[in-house]
Design a protein around this motif. Sequence first.
Motif, PDB file in Angstrom:
ATOM      1  N   TYR A 127      20.163  33.296  -7.472  1.00 34.45           N
ATOM      2  CA  TYR A 127      19.902  31.896  -6.773  1.00 34.45           C
ATOM      3  C   TYR A 127      18.584  31.236  -7.338  1.00 34.45           C
ATOM      4  CZ  TYR A 127      23.544  33.769  -3.719  1.00 34.45           C
ATOM      5  OH  TYR A 127      24.859  34.457  -3.144  1.00 34.45           O
ATOM      6  N   PRO A 128      18.638  30.842  -8.672  1.00 36.32           N
ATOM      7  CA  PRO A 128      17.539  30.133  -9.050  1.00 36.32           C
ATOM      8  C   PRO A 128      17.110  29.031  -8.588  1.00 36.32           C
ATOM      9  CG  PRO A 128      19.358  30.103 -10.654  1.00 36.32           C
ATOM     10  CD  PRO A 128      19.724  30.723  -9.815  1.00 36.32           C
ATOM     11  N   ILE A 129      18.017  28.127  -8.094  1.00 37.90           N
ATOM     12  CA  ILE A 129      17.730  26.779  -7.386  1.00 37.90           C
ATOM     13  C   ILE A 129      16.994  27.132  -5.920  1.00 37.90           C
ATOM     14  CG2 ILE A 129      18.798  25.052  -6.214  1.00 37.90           C
ATOM     15  CD1 ILE A 129      20.789  24.603  -8.487  1.00 37.90           C
ATOM     16  N   ILE A 130      17.243  28.141  -5.346  1.00 38.41           N
ATOM     17  CA  ILE A 130      16.711  28.545  -4.112  1.00 38.41           C
ATOM     18  C   ILE A 130      15.332  29.286  -4.531  1.00 38.41           C
ATOM     19  CG2 ILE A 130      16.766  29.968  -1.871  1.00 38.41           C
ATOM     20  CD1 ILE A 130      19.680  29.732  -1.819  1.00 38.41           C
ATOM     21  N   PHE A 131      15.095  30.284  -5.195  1.00 35.26           N
ATOM     22  CA  PHE A 131      14.083  30.907  -5.491  1.00 35.26           C
ATOM     23  C   PHE A 131      13.698  30.553  -6.800  1.00 35.26           C
ATOM     24  CE2 PHE A 131      16.480  33.579  -2.992  1.00 35.26           C
ATOM     25  CZ  PHE A 131      15.944  33.914  -1.830  1.00 35.26           C
ATOM     26  N   TRP A 132      13.219  28.992  -6.871  1.00 37.53           N
ATOM     27  CA  TRP A 132      12.748  28.458  -8.130  1.00 37.53           C
ATOM     28  C   TRP A 132      11.428  29.053  -9.047  1.00 37.53           C
ATOM     29  CZ3 TRP A 132       8.003  25.894  -8.572  1.00 37.53           C
ATOM     30  CH2 TRP A 132       7.416  25.800  -7.354  1.00 37.53           C
ATOM     31  N   GLN A 133      10.909  29.772  -8.229  1.00 33.79           N
ATOM     32  CA  GLN A 133       9.651  30.343  -8.922  1.00 33.79           C
ATOM     33  C   GLN A 133      10.150  31.933  -9.218  1.00 33.79           C
ATOM     34  OE1 GLN A 133       6.401  29.693  -5.772  1.00 33.79           O
ATOM     35  NE2 GLN A 133       5.373  28.481  -7.675  1.00 33.79           N
ATOM     36  N   GLY A 134      11.086  32.387  -8.833  1.00 28.55           N
ATOM     37  CA  GLY A 134      11.682  33.801  -8.957  1.00 28.55           C
ATOM     38  C   GLY A 134      10.924  34.464  -8.112  1.00 28.55           C
ATOM     39  N   GLU A 135      10.732  34.033  -6.765  1.00 23.00           N
ATOM     40  CA  GLU A 135      10.359  34.986  -5.586  1.00 23.00           C
ATOM     41  C   GLU A 135      10.838  36.238  -5.296  1.00 23.00           C
ATOM     42  OE1 GLU A 135      10.930  31.583  -5.377  1.00 23.00           O
ATOM     43  OE2 GLU A 135       9.474  30.513  -4.482  1.00 23.00           O
ATOM     44  N   ASP A 136      10.248  37.246  -4.893  1.00 19.15           N
ATOM     45  CA  ASP A 136      10.557  38.526  -4.594  1.00 19.15           C
ATOM     46  C   ASP A 136      11.552  38.352  -3.316  1.00 19.15           C
ATOM     47  OD1 ASP A 136       9.299  39.641  -6.536  1.00 19.15           O
ATOM     48  OD2 ASP A 136       7.534  40.475  -5.281  1.00 19.15           O
TER      49      ASP A 136
END
Length: 755
Positions: A259-268
């Motif tokens: 889900y790169p749109i939701i976790f746009w910073q690559g959050e854990d």
Amino acid sequence: MPPIRRSNLGRRTRNATNQANYRSNRTAQERDDGNERERIRISQTREARARHSTNNRASLNRAAFSYDVSIDYSNYQCVVIGSMNSVCSHCKALKYKNEANGLCCANGKVKLIPLDPPPEPLYSLVSGIGTDSIHFLTHIQQYNNCFQMTSFGATNVVRENFMPTFKIQGQIYHRAGSLLPVSDSDNKFLQIYFMGNSPQEIDLRCAHNNLTFYAPTIDEVAIVVVGENLESRDIVLHRRNDQLQRIKETHRSYDALQYPIIFWQGEDGYDFSTKMINPITGSETNKKVSSMNYYSYRLMIRENEDNHILKCRRLYHKYVVDMYVKIETERLTFIRLNQTKLRSEEYIHLRDAINTDGNAQNVGRMTILPATYIGSPRHMHEYAQDAMSYVRHYGTADLFITFTCNPQWIEIKQELFSGQSPIDRHDITARVFRQKLKSLMDFIVKHNVFGETRCWMYSVEWQKRGLPHAHILIWLVEKIRPNEVDAVISAEIPDVLVDPGLHEVVIKHMIHGPCGTLNQNSPCMMDGKCSKRYPRTLISETITGNDGYPLYRRRSTADNGKSTIVKLNQQDIEIDNRWIVPYSPILSKTFKAHINVESCHSVKSIKYICKYVTKGSDMAVIGIGAENSNDEVTQYQMGRYVSSNEAVWRIFSFPIHERHPSVVHLAVHLENGQRVYFTTQNAVQRAAQPPSTTLTSFFETCQNDDFAQTLLYSEMPKYYTWNQSSRRFIRRKQGKPVPGYTDVDLQYGMEIVPV
């Protein structure tokens, strides 16, 4: 700058000092007079509270039998759930007043790093404001597919008509495939990131589904997934230094890859190593944060915090389903991996095997999906047996109620973000329905609108459209007489001039279909006929039916019955009482939803509460190989459906079944034939000293207790409680004293089921 130290910290204030001096200088008479005034004040306060509570209950006692059209029951304090304005003191989550304290952060034991709001233009695109945002949110799943590094798959992704929810059946899995495309095919998913040509990468992403979006600005990570769907998935991260790192599916980077749109910073995301904290000191503890606690925390709305996950509409639906299946897979994997450790066998067989060769390695069979796992076939079968115990003890239920969530409730609509509809926020829908269901049960059980309740039970299920509904059975102390049915239940259109509020609710929620010749495409149509037997026959008086349900009064327009006009396929159709679903006026007007109420006198009503046992599973179970024919974990995974609303309901740990009173299970077995659970380490000890069962403990109690000798086995739980730790019966300390036995109390409302 350090805070200013209070000068009077830890010291008495001036007012407290004066009060202490006054009390110490009083005479004995003044002290007695003051205590008496305080006693009178407290007594009056308690009487006022009790009188207020009694007046509220008295005004609703058997109110269903004397429905008053002039009263707006929906404004009663016991019914109103209020707004989401209760703030958690630990994590600042917004909740309803009657929601559990630990729903959001486990009472301060869970604390996660807040997610940063996305930058522009992504922030504006998920806001729901403007034509660009509407277009983006409508196709947000396709846009996410352009950038995700793993593909989403399931045994079956359900795509039916009128399905405003994401729903899957069976296993969920993520695949990355090869790093290079096959010949004559385009790069896709992970392969795009290995092209080595940035302009071409952007063109391929933008060409996906003919949509337009911006190129990512963060470093990408590649993965490779290998292994079978039913086993733990192997995921390999390809780092920028060309090193490969093998990780588990619960790795903290797992969510951001899908889900790169939701976790746009690559959050854990969720990780096993996340620990709980001490809510007082803020220090870490040894306890781990469960995946359910983690995702329940992530789905909450908080003060001064913008949760953009809740704005992603259909991508949010997919996310909650995926994360719940991860939670469920974690639990099922634990059961699967620990089945070789815990075994069961009849005690006599275990004893004989130990005495023969002393080897416990080949004794016992592996345990399977237990009844303690909510929703498992064994759990549903056990629940059905408990329901039948009510019928055996109290007779058939008096009322069968189906309560369906209304997505247009004002409590749901006022919590939506800009441009959202109720189907976009299954978290709000689930939480409001949970509160409404609790209010309905209190309305019936505590305020006795149908009279005093003897026992009750309900089960929550989900429609094909994803909305929850509850099937409720009510047993009353005073039965509904035949001449009272029309006062409690109606199957007619109310007079709009006499009761316009109830008329609006009935027209909006209680009309079936129309179906049949008027609409052959209605979901209830089977083999050209309505499966619910509509339209019903018009009759002037309520009569007894053949299946345990009455045939309710449905007067024709010539007999003073009412009719109304509804639109179907842009055509006006006249609807009369033949199409009205039976309802209770007081419940419909109070909760403004579809509430089907039936006066039932048939044991068949139990099947709706436990339908997965009595009529077979509604889930489509696909073929399973012979080697898995006894694997109940695999069968459960391959056969279940999970919708967005059910996923949210499970993540929030809301109950699916509730009942009152409780049911005690009593063991029945032959001598030395009880089931014994053991491991290879304690098999010898269990063979020498098997744990007591309720049956063996009953015999031991009868040897030492004169009163127990007067009881049947099934009567024990009325006078004794079963202590699970000591595994013996202990006399009850609360209840009605038994004549002749001053130290024995009788507890009413306890049913026993021998198993």
